[in-house]
Design an enzyme around this catalytic site. Structure first.
Site, mmCIF file in Angstrom:
data_model
loop_
_atom_site.group_PDB
_atom_site.id
_atom_site.type_symbol
_atom_site.label_atom_id
_atom_site.label_comp_id
_atom_site.label_asym_id
_atom_site.label_seq_id
_atom_site.Cartn_x
_atom_site.Cartn_y
_atom_site.Cartn_z
ATOM 1 N N LYS A 1 -5.411 7.226 26.277
ATOM 2 C CA LYS A 1 -5.327 8.641 25.908
ATOM 3 C C LYS A 1 -4.819 8.840 24.495
ATOM 4 O O LYS A 1 -3.845 8.201 24.075
ATOM 5 C CB LYS A 1 -4.354 9.366 26.849
ATOM 6 C CG LYS A 1 -4.877 9.567 28.272
ATOM 7 C CD LYS A 1 -3.854 10.373 29.078
ATOM 8 C CE LYS A 1 -4.120 10.319 30.561
ATOM 9 N NZ LYS A 1 -5.253 11.157 30.961
ATOM 10 N N GLY B 1 -4.528 10.016 38.848
ATOM 11 C CA GLY B 1 -3.412 9.715 37.964
ATOM 12 C C GLY B 1 -2.228 9.250 38.770
ATOM 13 O O GLY B 1 -2.172 8.121 39.248
#
Lengths: 300, 208
Positions: free
Chosen positions: A87, A241
Protein backbone atom coordinates in the site's frame (compact mmCIF):
# COMPACT_ATOMS: atom_id res chain seq x y z
CA UNK A 1 5.97 -7.56 -39.21
CA UNK A 2 7.81 -4.45 -38.05
CA UNK A 3 10.44 -4.64 -35.37
CA UNK A 4 8.39 -2.42 -33.09
CA UNK A 5 5.44 -4.81 -33.18
CA UNK A 6 7.65 -7.69 -32.27
CA UNK A 7 9.52 -6.19 -29.35
CA UNK A 8 7.97 -7.11 -26.02
CA UNK A 9 5.87 -4.37 -24.45
CA UNK A 10 5.87 -4.18 -20.65
CA UNK A 11 3.67 -2.08 -18.40
CA UNK A 12 0.88 -1.68 -20.98
CA UNK A 13 -2.75 -1.30 -20.00
CA UNK A 14 -3.43 -4.86 -21.16
CA UNK A 15 -0.53 -6.29 -19.19
CA UNK A 16 -1.61 -4.41 -16.05
CA UNK A 17 -5.30 -5.25 -16.33
CA UNK A 18 -4.25 -8.77 -17.36
CA UNK A 19 -2.86 -9.52 -13.91
CA UNK A 20 -6.03 -8.20 -12.30
CA UNK A 21 -8.07 -10.57 -14.51
CA UNK A 22 -6.01 -13.55 -13.35
CA UNK A 23 -6.73 -12.77 -9.70
CA UNK A 24 -10.51 -13.04 -10.14
CA UNK A 25 -12.35 -15.42 -7.84
CA UNK A 26 -9.48 -15.15 -5.39
CA UNK A 27 -8.92 -13.89 -1.87
CA UNK A 28 -6.22 -11.28 -1.22
CA UNK A 29 -5.07 -11.35 2.38
CA UNK A 30 -3.42 -8.68 4.55
CA UNK A 31 -0.22 -9.94 6.19
CA UNK A 32 2.26 -8.17 8.46
CA UNK A 33 5.18 -10.62 8.41
CA UNK A 34 6.68 -13.56 6.55
CA UNK A 35 5.04 -16.14 8.81
CA UNK A 36 1.56 -14.77 8.15
CA UNK A 37 2.39 -14.60 4.45
CA UNK A 38 3.22 -18.30 4.42
CA UNK A 39 0.01 -19.14 6.29
CA UNK A 40 -1.93 -17.13 3.72
CA UNK A 41 -0.18 -18.85 0.80
CA UNK A 42 -0.76 -22.30 2.32
CA UNK A 43 -4.43 -21.48 2.77
CA UNK A 44 -4.81 -20.57 -0.90
CA UNK A 45 -4.58 -16.76 -0.95
CA UNK A 46 -4.41 -15.49 -4.52
CA UNK A 47 -2.05 -12.72 -3.37
CA UNK A 48 -0.91 -11.12 -0.13
CA UNK A 49 -0.98 -7.46 0.87
CA UNK A 50 2.20 -6.65 2.77
CA UNK A 51 1.70 -4.03 5.48
CA UNK A 52 2.99 -3.13 8.92
CA UNK A 53 -0.31 -3.04 10.74
CA UNK A 54 -3.66 -4.46 9.74
CA UNK A 55 -6.43 -1.86 9.51
CA UNK A 56 -7.92 -2.86 12.89
CA UNK A 57 -4.62 -1.94 14.57
CA UNK A 58 -4.21 1.24 12.52
CA UNK A 59 -7.66 2.20 13.73
CA UNK A 60 -6.92 1.28 17.36
CA UNK A 61 -3.49 2.90 17.53
CA UNK A 62 -4.25 6.02 15.51
CA UNK A 63 -1.52 8.34 14.25
CA UNK A 64 -0.29 8.67 10.68
CA UNK A 65 -0.24 5.38 8.78
CA UNK A 66 2.37 5.18 6.02
CA UNK A 67 3.92 2.82 3.48
CA UNK A 68 5.63 -0.22 5.07
CA UNK A 69 9.36 -0.57 5.62
CA UNK A 70 11.08 -2.00 2.49
CA UNK A 71 12.70 -4.68 4.69
CA UNK A 72 9.27 -5.91 5.74
CA UNK A 73 8.03 -6.00 2.14
CA UNK A 74 11.15 -7.81 0.92
CA UNK A 75 10.87 -10.31 3.76
CA UNK A 76 7.35 -11.15 2.64
CA UNK A 77 8.39 -11.29 -1.04
CA UNK A 78 11.09 -13.79 -0.09
CA UNK A 79 8.65 -15.92 1.89
CA UNK A 80 6.02 -16.54 -0.82
CA UNK A 81 5.71 -17.18 -4.55
CA UNK A 82 2.21 -15.77 -5.05
CA UNK A 83 1.88 -12.08 -6.03
CA UNK A 84 2.76 -9.52 -3.35
CA UNK A 85 0.90 -6.23 -3.12
CA UNK A 86 1.73 -3.24 -0.95
CA UNK A 87 0.00 0.00 0.00
CA UNK A 88 0.95 3.58 -0.76
CA UNK A 89 -0.81 6.60 0.71
CA UNK A 90 -3.35 8.36 -1.52
CA UNK A 91 -1.44 10.84 -3.67
CA UNK A 92 1.99 9.75 -2.41
CA UNK A 93 3.66 9.09 -5.73
CA UNK A 94 7.11 8.70 -4.15
CA UNK A 95 5.91 5.88 -1.90
CA UNK A 96 4.59 4.35 -5.13
CA UNK A 97 8.00 4.81 -6.77
CA UNK A 98 9.60 3.03 -3.83
CA UNK A 99 7.15 0.13 -4.07
CA UNK A 100 7.71 -0.08 -7.84
CA UNK A 101 11.46 -0.18 -7.21
CA UNK A 102 10.89 -3.10 -4.83
CA UNK A 103 9.14 -4.97 -7.68
CA UNK A 104 5.86 -5.46 -5.85
CA UNK A 105 3.29 -7.00 -8.19
CA UNK A 106 0.47 -4.54 -7.42
CA UNK A 107 0.24 -1.22 -5.57
CA UNK A 108 -2.84 -0.36 -3.51
CA UNK A 109 -3.35 3.40 -3.34
CA UNK A 110 -5.21 3.02 -0.11
CA UNK A 111 -7.45 5.06 2.14
CA UNK A 112 -6.43 2.74 4.98
CA UNK A 113 -3.20 4.77 5.15
CA UNK A 114 -3.26 8.49 5.89
CA UNK A 115 -3.71 10.46 2.65
CA UNK A 116 -0.63 12.41 1.51
CA UNK A 117 -2.56 14.66 -0.87
CA UNK A 118 -6.13 15.77 -0.28
CA UNK A 119 -6.57 16.97 -3.87
CA UNK A 120 -4.74 14.65 -6.27
CA UNK A 121 -4.45 10.90 -6.48
CA UNK A 122 -1.33 9.31 -7.97
CA UNK A 123 -0.95 9.45 -11.76
CA UNK A 124 -0.96 5.71 -12.17
CA UNK A 125 -0.26 5.79 -15.93
CA UNK A 126 3.28 6.87 -15.00
CA UNK A 127 3.98 3.39 -13.59
CA UNK A 128 4.54 -0.05 -15.14
CA UNK A 129 3.21 -1.69 -11.96
CA UNK A 130 -0.59 -2.05 -11.85
CA UNK A 131 -2.59 -0.17 -9.19
CA UNK A 132 -5.76 -0.98 -7.31
CA UNK A 133 -7.79 1.88 -5.84
CA UNK A 134 -10.80 2.08 -3.57
CA UNK A 135 -14.18 3.47 -4.59
CA UNK A 136 -17.53 3.98 -2.88
CA UNK A 137 -19.50 4.80 -6.04
CA UNK A 138 -19.27 4.62 -9.82
CA UNK A 139 -17.98 8.16 -10.34
CA UNK A 140 -15.11 7.56 -7.93
CA UNK A 141 -14.31 4.23 -9.64
CA UNK A 142 -14.24 5.89 -13.07
CA UNK A 143 -12.00 8.71 -11.86
CA UNK A 144 -9.53 6.15 -10.53
CA UNK A 145 -9.64 4.17 -13.79
CA UNK A 146 -9.09 7.42 -15.67
CA UNK A 147 -5.96 7.93 -13.57
CA UNK A 148 -4.75 4.46 -14.58
CA UNK A 149 -6.07 2.02 -11.94
CA UNK A 150 -6.08 -1.57 -13.25
CA UNK A 151 -8.41 -2.83 -10.53
CA UNK A 152 -11.14 -1.26 -8.41
CA UNK A 153 -11.80 -2.29 -4.86
CA UNK A 154 -15.10 -1.20 -3.34
CA UNK A 155 -14.00 0.33 -0.05
CA UNK A 156 -16.18 -0.90 2.75
CA UNK A 157 -15.00 0.21 6.16
CA UNK A 158 -11.61 -1.37 6.81
CA UNK A 159 -10.64 -2.75 10.19
CA UNK A 160 -14.16 -3.15 11.53
CA UNK A 161 -15.29 -6.70 10.74
CA UNK A 162 -18.59 -5.02 9.86
CA UNK A 163 -19.46 -5.82 6.26
CA UNK A 164 -22.33 -3.33 5.93
CA UNK A 165 -20.30 -0.61 4.23
CA UNK A 166 -18.81 -3.09 1.76
CA UNK A 167 -22.35 -4.16 0.92
CA UNK A 168 -23.44 -0.56 0.51
CA UNK A 169 -20.55 0.33 -1.81
CA UNK A 170 -20.76 -2.66 -4.13
CA UNK A 171 -24.54 -2.32 -4.36
CA UNK A 172 -24.13 1.38 -5.11
CA UNK A 173 -21.58 0.80 -7.89
CA UNK A 174 -23.65 -1.97 -9.45
CA UNK A 175 -26.89 -0.02 -9.31
CA UNK A 176 -25.18 2.98 -10.92
CA UNK A 177 -23.81 0.67 -13.64
CA UNK A 178 -27.37 -0.51 -14.36
CA UNK A 179 -28.60 3.08 -14.37
CA UNK A 180 -25.86 4.08 -16.81
CA UNK A 181 -26.54 1.14 -19.16
CA UNK A 182 -30.19 2.15 -19.39
CA UNK A 183 -29.46 5.65 -20.64
CA UNK A 184 -29.80 6.76 -24.21
CA UNK A 185 -26.74 8.06 -26.02
CA UNK A 186 -27.73 11.70 -25.78
CA UNK A 187 -28.14 11.43 -22.01
CA UNK A 188 -24.57 10.30 -21.44
CA UNK A 189 -23.18 13.84 -21.59
CA UNK A 190 -25.11 14.77 -18.48
CA UNK A 191 -24.37 11.38 -16.92
CA UNK A 192 -20.65 12.13 -17.31
CA UNK A 193 -21.20 15.50 -15.65
CA UNK A 194 -23.10 13.94 -12.76
CA UNK A 195 -20.56 11.16 -12.28
CA UNK A 196 -17.72 13.69 -12.57
CA UNK A 197 -16.01 11.25 -14.89
CA UNK A 198 -14.62 11.59 -18.42
CA UNK A 199 -17.23 11.29 -21.15
CA UNK A 200 -15.35 8.69 -23.26
CA UNK A 201 -15.00 6.35 -20.29
CA UNK A 202 -18.68 6.85 -19.40
CA UNK A 203 -19.67 5.90 -22.97
CA UNK A 204 -17.46 2.80 -22.86
CA UNK A 205 -18.87 1.66 -19.52
CA UNK A 206 -22.48 2.42 -20.54
CA UNK A 207 -22.05 0.18 -23.61
CA UNK A 208 -20.30 -2.64 -21.72
CA UNK A 209 -22.54 -2.52 -18.65
CA UNK A 210 -19.50 -3.14 -16.47
CA UNK A 211 -16.22 -1.57 -15.48
CA UNK A 212 -13.30 -2.12 -17.88
CA UNK A 213 -11.26 -3.52 -14.97
CA UNK A 214 -12.03 -6.18 -12.35
CA UNK A 215 -13.85 -5.00 -9.24
CA UNK A 216 -13.02 -6.62 -5.92
CA UNK A 217 -14.60 -5.86 -2.57
CA UNK A 218 -12.87 -4.96 0.68
CA UNK A 219 -13.56 -3.63 4.13
CA UNK A 220 -15.10 -5.65 6.94
CA UNK A 221 -15.13 -9.10 5.32
CA UNK A 222 -14.61 -11.50 8.26
CA UNK A 223 -16.39 -14.80 7.51
CA UNK A 224 -16.82 -17.26 4.62
CA UNK A 225 -20.43 -16.10 4.33
CA UNK A 226 -19.30 -12.46 4.07
CA UNK A 227 -16.98 -13.35 1.20
CA UNK A 228 -19.65 -15.42 -0.55
CA UNK A 229 -22.16 -12.58 -0.22
CA UNK A 230 -19.75 -10.11 -1.85
CA UNK A 231 -19.23 -12.51 -4.76
CA UNK A 232 -22.98 -13.12 -5.10
CA UNK A 233 -23.39 -9.34 -5.22
CA UNK A 234 -21.07 -9.35 -8.24
CA UNK A 235 -17.59 -8.76 -6.84
CA UNK A 236 -14.78 -10.43 -8.81
CA UNK A 237 -12.92 -11.33 -5.61
CA UNK A 238 -12.33 -10.13 -2.06
CA UNK A 239 -9.67 -8.50 0.06
CA UNK A 240 -9.64 -9.71 3.65
CA UNK A 241 -7.71 -7.43 5.96
CA UNK A 242 -8.00 -7.77 9.69
CA UNK A 243 -10.62 -10.53 9.40
CA UNK A 244 -8.12 -13.38 9.19
CA UNK A 245 -5.19 -12.60 11.45
CA UNK A 246 -7.38 -10.94 14.10
CA UNK A 247 -9.43 -14.14 14.45
CA UNK A 248 -8.98 -17.16 16.71
CA UNK A 249 -7.67 -19.58 14.08
CA UNK A 250 -6.23 -17.66 11.12
CA UNK A 251 -5.12 -20.71 9.07
CA UNK A 252 -8.52 -22.40 9.24
CA UNK A 253 -10.43 -19.17 8.61
CA UNK A 254 -8.21 -18.23 5.67
CA UNK A 255 -8.76 -21.62 4.04
CA UNK A 256 -12.50 -21.48 4.69
CA UNK A 257 -12.80 -18.06 3.05
CA UNK A 258 -10.86 -19.32 -0.01
CA UNK A 259 -13.23 -22.28 -0.32
CA UNK A 260 -16.28 -20.08 0.13
CA UNK A 261 -15.06 -17.74 -2.62
CA UNK A 262 -14.72 -20.65 -5.06
CA UNK A 263 -18.23 -21.96 -4.27
CA UNK A 264 -19.85 -18.65 -3.38
CA UNK A 265 -23.13 -19.69 -5.00
CA UNK A 266 -23.48 -23.03 -3.18
CA UNK A 267 -24.94 -22.70 0.36
CA UNK A 268 -24.05 -26.35 1.09
CA UNK A 269 -20.37 -25.51 0.73
CA UNK A 270 -20.77 -22.28 2.74
CA UNK A 271 -22.28 -24.33 5.59
CA UNK A 272 -19.25 -26.62 5.66
CA UNK A 273 -16.76 -23.76 5.43
CA UNK A 274 -18.50 -21.90 8.29
CA UNK A 275 -18.14 -24.72 10.84
CA UNK A 276 -15.65 -24.76 13.71
CA UNK A 277 -13.65 -21.68 12.81
CA UNK A 278 -13.32 -20.43 16.37
CA UNK A 279 -13.79 -16.79 17.15
CA UNK A 280 -14.19 -14.24 14.41
CA UNK A 281 -12.56 -10.86 14.91
CA UNK A 282 -14.45 -8.95 17.56
CA UNK A 283 -15.34 -6.11 15.28
CA UNK A 284 -16.71 -2.61 15.59
CA UNK A 285 -20.10 -1.56 14.27
CA UNK A 286 -19.55 1.11 11.64
CA UNK A 287 -22.46 3.09 13.10
CA UNK A 288 -20.44 3.48 16.34
CA UNK A 289 -17.52 5.13 14.51
CA UNK A 290 -17.85 8.90 14.42
CA UNK A 291 -17.87 10.21 10.86
CA UNK A 292 -14.42 11.87 10.81
CA UNK A 293 -12.84 8.51 11.64
CA UNK A 294 -14.36 6.57 8.77
CA UNK A 295 -11.67 5.48 6.35
CA UNK A 296 -14.07 5.11 3.42
CA UNK A 297 -14.57 8.90 3.39
CA UNK A 298 -10.92 9.30 2.40
CA UNK A 299 -10.49 9.64 -1.37
CA UNK A 300 -12.88 11.46 -3.67
CA UNK B 1 -13.93 -19.81 -41.88
CA UNK B 2 -15.18 -20.60 -38.40
CA UNK B 3 -16.32 -24.19 -38.13
CA UNK B 4 -19.65 -25.14 -36.72
CA UNK B 5 -19.09 -25.76 -33.04
CA UNK B 6 -22.68 -25.58 -31.81
CA UNK B 7 -22.76 -29.29 -31.01
CA UNK B 8 -19.72 -29.03 -28.73
CA UNK B 9 -20.08 -28.77 -24.98
CA UNK B 10 -16.96 -27.18 -23.53
CA UNK B 11 -16.24 -26.99 -19.82
CA UNK B 12 -14.21 -24.19 -18.25
CA UNK B 13 -12.61 -25.09 -14.93
CA UNK B 14 -14.18 -22.37 -12.81
CA UNK B 15 -12.50 -22.34 -9.40
CA UNK B 16 -10.58 -19.13 -10.00
CA UNK B 17 -9.00 -17.03 -12.75
CA UNK B 18 -10.01 -15.52 -16.08
CA UNK B 19 -12.97 -17.87 -16.51
CA UNK B 20 -15.22 -15.14 -17.92
CA UNK B 21 -12.80 -14.24 -20.74
CA UNK B 22 -12.59 -17.88 -21.87
CA UNK B 23 -16.36 -18.28 -21.77
CA UNK B 24 -16.75 -15.11 -23.83
CA UNK B 25 -14.36 -16.35 -26.54
CA UNK B 26 -15.80 -19.90 -26.62
CA UNK B 27 -19.40 -18.68 -26.80
CA UNK B 28 -18.37 -16.24 -29.51
CA UNK B 29 -17.23 -19.27 -31.53
CA UNK B 30 -20.65 -20.88 -31.07
CA UNK B 31 -19.82 -23.60 -28.53
CA UNK B 32 -22.01 -24.44 -25.53
CA UNK B 33 -20.04 -23.55 -22.42
CA UNK B 34 -20.46 -24.78 -18.86
CA UNK B 35 -18.51 -23.93 -15.73
CA UNK B 36 -16.91 -27.00 -14.20
CA UNK B 37 -16.25 -27.29 -10.45
CA UNK B 38 -17.79 -30.70 -9.67
CA UNK B 39 -17.17 -34.23 -11.00
CA UNK B 40 -20.73 -34.49 -12.34
CA UNK B 41 -20.20 -31.28 -14.35
CA UNK B 42 -16.98 -32.65 -15.82
CA UNK B 43 -18.91 -35.75 -16.88
CA UNK B 44 -21.16 -33.71 -19.19
CA UNK B 45 -18.52 -32.00 -21.34
CA UNK B 46 -16.67 -32.98 -24.52
CA UNK B 47 -13.56 -31.00 -23.62
CA UNK B 48 -12.13 -28.76 -20.93
CA UNK B 49 -10.41 -25.38 -20.79
CA UNK B 50 -8.21 -24.66 -17.76
CA UNK B 51 -8.00 -20.86 -17.50
CA UNK B 52 -5.27 -18.52 -16.38
CA UNK B 53 -5.06 -17.68 -12.71
CA UNK B 54 -2.82 -18.77 -9.87
CA UNK B 55 -1.87 -22.40 -10.44
CA UNK B 56 -1.15 -23.13 -6.78
CA UNK B 57 -4.59 -21.88 -5.72
CA UNK B 58 -6.30 -23.81 -8.51
CA UNK B 59 -4.42 -26.93 -7.44
CA UNK B 60 -5.50 -26.51 -3.81
CA UNK B 61 -9.15 -26.03 -4.76
CA UNK B 62 -9.07 -28.94 -7.19
CA UNK B 63 -7.87 -31.18 -4.37
CA UNK B 64 -10.10 -29.73 -1.63
CA UNK B 65 -13.17 -30.39 -3.73
CA UNK B 66 -12.26 -33.88 -4.92
CA UNK B 67 -11.60 -32.94 -8.52
CA UNK B 68 -8.00 -34.08 -8.90
CA UNK B 69 -8.72 -37.74 -9.70
CA UNK B 70 -11.71 -37.06 -11.99
CA UNK B 71 -9.59 -34.56 -13.96
CA UNK B 72 -6.67 -37.00 -14.17
CA UNK B 73 -9.04 -39.72 -15.33
CA UNK B 74 -10.53 -37.44 -17.98
CA UNK B 75 -7.09 -36.54 -19.32
CA UNK B 76 -6.05 -40.21 -19.32
CA UNK B 77 -9.25 -41.12 -21.19
CA UNK B 78 -8.28 -38.72 -23.96
CA UNK B 79 -10.50 -35.74 -23.25
CA UNK B 80 -9.17 -32.68 -25.11
CA UNK B 81 -7.84 -30.10 -22.66
CA UNK B 82 -6.62 -26.58 -23.43
CA UNK B 83 -4.70 -24.73 -20.71
CA UNK B 84 -3.52 -21.12 -20.68
CA UNK B 85 -0.80 -20.00 -18.25
CA UNK B 86 -1.88 -21.56 -14.93
CA UNK B 87 -3.76 -24.11 -17.05
CA UNK B 88 -0.51 -25.14 -18.75
CA UNK B 89 1.09 -25.59 -15.32
CA UNK B 90 -1.86 -27.72 -14.16
CA UNK B 91 -1.50 -30.02 -17.20
CA UNK B 92 2.26 -30.50 -16.96
CA UNK B 93 3.91 -33.66 -15.63
CA UNK B 94 6.42 -31.64 -13.66
CA UNK B 95 6.47 -28.12 -12.19
CA UNK B 96 9.80 -26.37 -11.70
CA UNK B 97 9.89 -23.80 -8.84
CA UNK B 98 6.50 -24.94 -7.56
CA UNK B 99 4.96 -23.61 -4.38
CA UNK B 100 5.41 -25.95 -1.39
CA UNK B 101 3.35 -29.13 -1.83
CA UNK B 102 1.92 -27.95 -5.15
CA UNK B 103 0.72 -30.80 -7.38
CA UNK B 104 -0.23 -30.80 -11.03
CA UNK B 105 -2.72 -32.99 -12.86
CA UNK B 106 -0.07 -34.18 -15.29
CA UNK B 107 -0.60 -35.84 -18.63
CA UNK B 108 1.29 -33.32 -20.72
CA UNK B 109 4.85 -34.62 -20.83
CA UNK B 110 6.69 -31.39 -20.13
CA UNK B 111 8.58 -29.62 -17.36
CA UNK B 112 7.09 -26.17 -16.83
CA UNK B 113 8.77 -23.40 -14.86
CA UNK B 114 6.27 -21.37 -12.89
CA UNK B 115 6.52 -17.58 -13.07
CA UNK B 116 9.59 -17.83 -15.31
CA UNK B 117 10.00 -14.18 -16.26
CA UNK B 118 10.03 -12.51 -12.83
CA UNK B 119 7.52 -10.30 -11.06
CA UNK B 120 4.62 -8.41 -12.67
CA UNK B 121 7.02 -5.68 -13.85
CA UNK B 122 8.43 -8.28 -16.28
CA UNK B 123 5.02 -9.25 -17.68
CA UNK B 124 4.68 -8.25 -21.34
CA UNK B 125 2.73 -8.50 -24.56
CA UNK B 126 4.17 -9.45 -27.94
CA UNK B 127 3.07 -10.64 -31.39
CA UNK B 128 3.73 -14.36 -31.60
CA UNK B 129 3.89 -16.70 -34.58
CA UNK B 130 2.01 -19.96 -34.08
CA UNK B 131 2.65 -21.99 -37.24
CA UNK B 132 0.09 -24.72 -37.77
CA UNK B 133 -2.42 -22.89 -35.57
CA UNK B 134 -2.86 -19.53 -37.26
CA UNK B 135 -1.45 -17.88 -40.36
CA UNK B 136 -0.91 -14.44 -38.83
CA UNK B 137 0.77 -13.72 -35.50
CA UNK B 138 -1.32 -13.84 -32.33
CA UNK B 139 -1.31 -11.00 -29.78
CA UNK B 140 0.15 -12.81 -26.78
CA UNK B 141 -0.07 -11.39 -23.25
CA UNK B 142 2.31 -13.01 -20.76
CA UNK B 143 1.32 -12.38 -17.12
CA UNK B 144 3.82 -13.73 -14.58
CA UNK B 145 3.94 -16.49 -17.14
CA UNK B 146 5.43 -19.98 -17.15
CA UNK B 147 7.69 -21.45 -19.83
CA UNK B 148 8.21 -25.01 -20.99
CA UNK B 149 11.74 -26.08 -20.06
CA UNK B 150 11.73 -29.66 -21.30
CA UNK B 151 9.52 -31.48 -23.76
CA UNK B 152 9.04 -35.22 -23.53
CA UNK B 153 7.95 -37.83 -26.01
CA UNK B 154 5.08 -37.00 -28.31
CA UNK B 155 5.12 -33.29 -27.50
CA UNK B 156 5.14 -30.89 -30.45
CA UNK B 157 6.42 -27.36 -29.94
CA UNK B 158 3.99 -24.91 -31.50
CA UNK B 159 5.60 -21.65 -30.58
CA UNK B 160 8.69 -20.20 -28.99
CA UNK B 161 9.88 -16.67 -28.21
CA UNK B 162 12.69 -15.25 -30.41
CA UNK B 163 15.23 -16.37 -27.77
CA UNK B 164 14.03 -19.96 -28.13
CA UNK B 165 12.01 -20.29 -24.92
CA UNK B 166 9.04 -22.57 -25.54
CA UNK B 167 5.62 -21.06 -24.87
CA UNK B 168 3.13 -23.31 -26.68
CA UNK B 169 2.99 -27.10 -26.98
CA UNK B 170 0.65 -29.81 -28.14
CA UNK B 171 0.52 -33.51 -27.37
CA UNK B 172 -2.38 -35.46 -28.80
CA UNK B 173 -5.52 -33.77 -27.51
CA UNK B 174 -3.67 -31.61 -25.00
CA UNK B 175 -2.85 -28.00 -25.86
CA UNK B 176 -0.91 -25.83 -23.42
CA UNK B 177 0.22 -22.25 -23.85
CA UNK B 178 2.02 -19.80 -21.55
CA UNK B 179 0.03 -16.73 -22.50
CA UNK B 180 -3.53 -15.40 -22.68
CA UNK B 181 -5.14 -14.95 -26.09
CA UNK B 182 -8.44 -14.68 -24.20
CA UNK B 183 -7.55 -11.39 -22.49
CA UNK B 184 -7.03 -9.89 -25.94
CA UNK B 185 -10.37 -11.31 -27.08
CA UNK B 186 -8.47 -13.15 -29.84
CA UNK B 187 -10.30 -16.35 -30.71
CA UNK B 188 -7.97 -18.07 -33.18
CA UNK B 189 -6.22 -20.40 -30.73
CA UNK B 190 -9.57 -21.35 -29.21
CA UNK B 191 -10.91 -21.94 -32.72
CA UNK B 192 -8.00 -24.25 -33.43
CA UNK B 193 -8.74 -26.13 -30.19
CA UNK B 194 -12.45 -26.44 -31.00
CA UNK B 195 -11.47 -27.84 -34.39
CA UNK B 196 -9.52 -30.55 -32.58
CA UNK B 197 -12.44 -31.17 -30.22
CA UNK B 198 -14.85 -31.52 -33.14
CA UNK B 199 -12.55 -34.11 -34.71
CA UNK B 200 -12.28 -35.97 -31.39
CA UNK B 201 -16.05 -36.03 -30.93
CA UNK B 202 -16.57 -37.33 -34.48
CA UNK B 203 -13.99 -40.09 -34.00
CA UNK B 204 -15.41 -41.03 -30.62
CA UNK B 205 -18.88 -41.40 -32.08
CA UNK B 206 -17.54 -43.50 -34.98
CA UNK B 207 -15.76 -45.87 -32.58
CA UNK B 208 -18.86 -46.57 -30.50
Amino acid sequence: MTEKQNSPLTGSTRVKRGLAEQLKGGVIMDVVNAEQARIAEDAGAIAVMALERVPADIRAQGGVARMSDPDLIEGIQAAVKIPVMAKARIGHFVEAQVLAQLNVDFIDESEVLSPADYINHIDKWAFDVPFVCGATNLGEALRRINEGAAMIRSKGEAGTGDVSEATKHIRKINSELRWLSSMSKDELYVAAKELQAPYDLVVEVAAAGKLPVPMFTAGGVATPADAAMMLQLGADGVFVGSGIFKSGDPAARAKAIVKAAAFFDDPKVIVETSRGLGEAMVGINVSDIPAPHRLADRGW
Amino acid sequence: MAGNFRHLRIGVLAFQGDVREHIHVLEGLGAQVVKVRRPEELGTVDALVIPGGESSVMDKLVRMFGMQQPLRDAIAAGMPVFGTCAGLIMMSDNIVDAIAEQESLGGLHVDVRRNAFGTQIDSFEVQLDMPGVTKDPVPATFIRAPIVERVGEGVRVISALPDGRIVAVEQGNLLGISFHPEVNGDSRVHEYFLGRVAQYVTEKKASI
